[in-house]
Design an enzyme around this catalytic site. Structure first.
Site, PDB file in Angstrom:
ATOM      1  N   ARG A 160     -84.780  63.244  27.375  1.00  0.00           N
ATOM      2  CA  ARG A 160     -86.133  62.772  27.102  1.00  0.00           C
ATOM      3  C   ARG A 160     -87.171  63.702  27.717  1.00  0.00           C
ATOM      4  NH1 ARG A 160     -82.896  61.128  24.653  1.00  0.00           N
ATOM      5  NH2 ARG A 160     -82.219  58.994  24.243  1.00  0.00           N
ATOM      6  N   TYR A 190     -70.752  55.764  20.193  1.00  0.00           N
ATOM      7  CA  TYR A 190     -71.523  54.771  20.939  1.00  0.00           C
ATOM      8  C   TYR A 190     -71.617  53.431  20.215  1.00  0.00           C
ATOM      9  CZ  TYR A 190     -73.067  58.168  24.390  1.00  0.00           C
ATOM     10  OH  TYR A 190     -73.104  59.084  25.413  1.00  0.00           O
ATOM     11  N   SER A 228     -88.052  51.402  24.569  1.00  0.00           N
ATOM     12  CA  SER A 228     -87.428  51.460  25.894  1.00  0.00           C
ATOM     13  C   SER A 228     -88.446  51.967  26.908  1.00  0.00           C
ATOM     14  CB  SER A 228     -86.215  52.394  25.867  1.00  0.00           C
ATOM     15  OG  SER A 228     -85.249  51.914  24.963  1.00  0.00           O
ATOM     16  N   GLU A 324     -89.672  56.003  30.760  1.00  0.00           N
ATOM     17  CA  GLU A 324     -89.545  56.875  29.590  1.00  0.00           C
ATOM     18  C   GLU A 324     -90.863  56.956  28.849  1.00  0.00           C
ATOM     19  OE1 GLU A 324     -87.209  56.751  25.322  1.00  0.00           O
ATOM     20  OE2 GLU A 324     -86.079  56.233  27.124  1.00  0.00           O
TER      21      GLU A 324
END
Length: 344
Positions: A160, A190, A228, A324
């Protein structure tokens, strides 16, 4: 060129009612020279759809909203090259590329925001990051007015992170060129994607990613949020192993050698913070990684809630969470502690 003050509420998915001293929509490249000349000396903030931004104060400068559109495709023997203008919607690009028979971006479906924002964050999900496909970024240096072309190796991509959040934060991203190899392989490591099996198509993966994200993440049009809020923290592997002994259910993922990544949402959930509120801001009751605006939340509400979450997780696990979401103060990018200090 004359700029006018404006509300930033339409340009951030948190739905916070901050204002900008000046605001302009960039729809044509021909506007750039006039905007650059008129905007010299004022702080600059470039936004796309505001899906990963928290405005912590009224912005005392120029907010430039990137609405440049267009996709150019060049085909080579082994790949498709997509030069995409920065104002294009990211998810719409993913869907369009699949419709054109050019797979590769399906794991990144339904990530909110524009193409121009994608290299800044090095967006990623379900084992895939933008860095894997980015061939070139075209930008304008707002200090000099010059156009730059960045090879992927020059973008300093990280988790990120990129050069556009560091030394090149004064650059406006005009376009991103993506390279999609024709030798496509599904990435199914995932979550529920593993259930699809190795014969899964790119469309099946896209549909599963969309369904999973929609089940977990609130719609910003219904409940203001920026996705998020915290990064998944990285810790040395020895610390991760010690935490795993104390908390056997803790999700741990391998990172670079000697390091492991923990699930921030799980940490927040186990700290008993789901549903916690500060003013109009709250921790989402279904996905603890998301902070939401229940209505009328202020930037101060969100900042104080974020600080409470970070403090509680650190007390319980000895792990410090890093936001984030990008925080924008009165003259540019800031961070949680600095924004909190400005409240005092």
């Amino acid at each position: 060129m004359q700029f006018t003050s404006a509300s930033l509420a339409p340009y951030n998915t948190f739905g916070l009612t901050q204002t900008a001293e000046q605001l302009v929509l960039l729809t044509e490249r021909e506007q750039l020279s006039h905007i650059w000349q008129a905007g010299q000396g004022a702080p600059l903030l470039v936004v796309g759809e505001g899906s990963n931004v928290l405005f912590t104060a009224p912005f005392r400068g120029l907010v430039l909203v990137n609405r440049l559109k267009g996709i150019k495709v060049t085909e080579t023997e082994d790949a498709w090259l997509l030069q995409v203008e920065g104002g294009e919607n990211w998810h719409q690009l993913v869907c369009w590329s699949l419709e054109q028979g050019m797979p590769g971006l399906e794991n990144l479906a339904l990530i909110p925001g524009t193409v121009g924002a994608s290299p800044i964050q090095n967006i990623g999900a379900y084992g895939v990051e933008l860095a894997q496909f980015c061939q070139q970024v075209e930008s304008v240096d707002w200090h000099s007015g010059e156009t730059h072309y960045w090879a992927a190796a020059d973008c300093a991509f990280g988790y990120r992170d990129s050069v556009f959040k560091q030394g090149a934060r004064h650059h406006l991203i005009l376009s991103v060129t993506l390279r999609l190899p024709k030798a496509w392989q599904p990435v199914l490591r995932y979550g529920s994607l593993a259930e699809l099996g190795e014969t899964a198509t790119a469309r099946q993966i896209c549909d599963r990613v969309c369904a999973t994200r929609q089940a977990k993440l609130p719609d910003p049009a219904v409940l203001g949020n920026a996705g998020s809020f915290f990064k998944n923290p990285k810790v040395v592997t020895a610390q991760a192993e010690a935490l795993k002994l104390a908390w056997p259910e803790l999700p741990v993922f391998a990172a670079e050698p000697g390091w492991s990544k923990l699930a921030a949402g799980w940490l927040i959930d186990q700290a008993g913070l789901k549903g916690t509120r500060v003013g109009g801001a709250g921790v989402h009751t279904e996905q603890a990684l998301v902070l939401v605006n229940h209505g009328g939340a202020t930037a101060e509400d969100v900042l104080r809630l974020a600080a409470r979450v970070r403090e509680r997780v650190e007390q319980l696990f000895g792990v410090r969470l890093d936001p984030e979401v990008r925080m924008m103060g009165s003259e540019g990018e800031t961070h949680l502690d600095e924004a909190l200090a400005c409240l005092s």
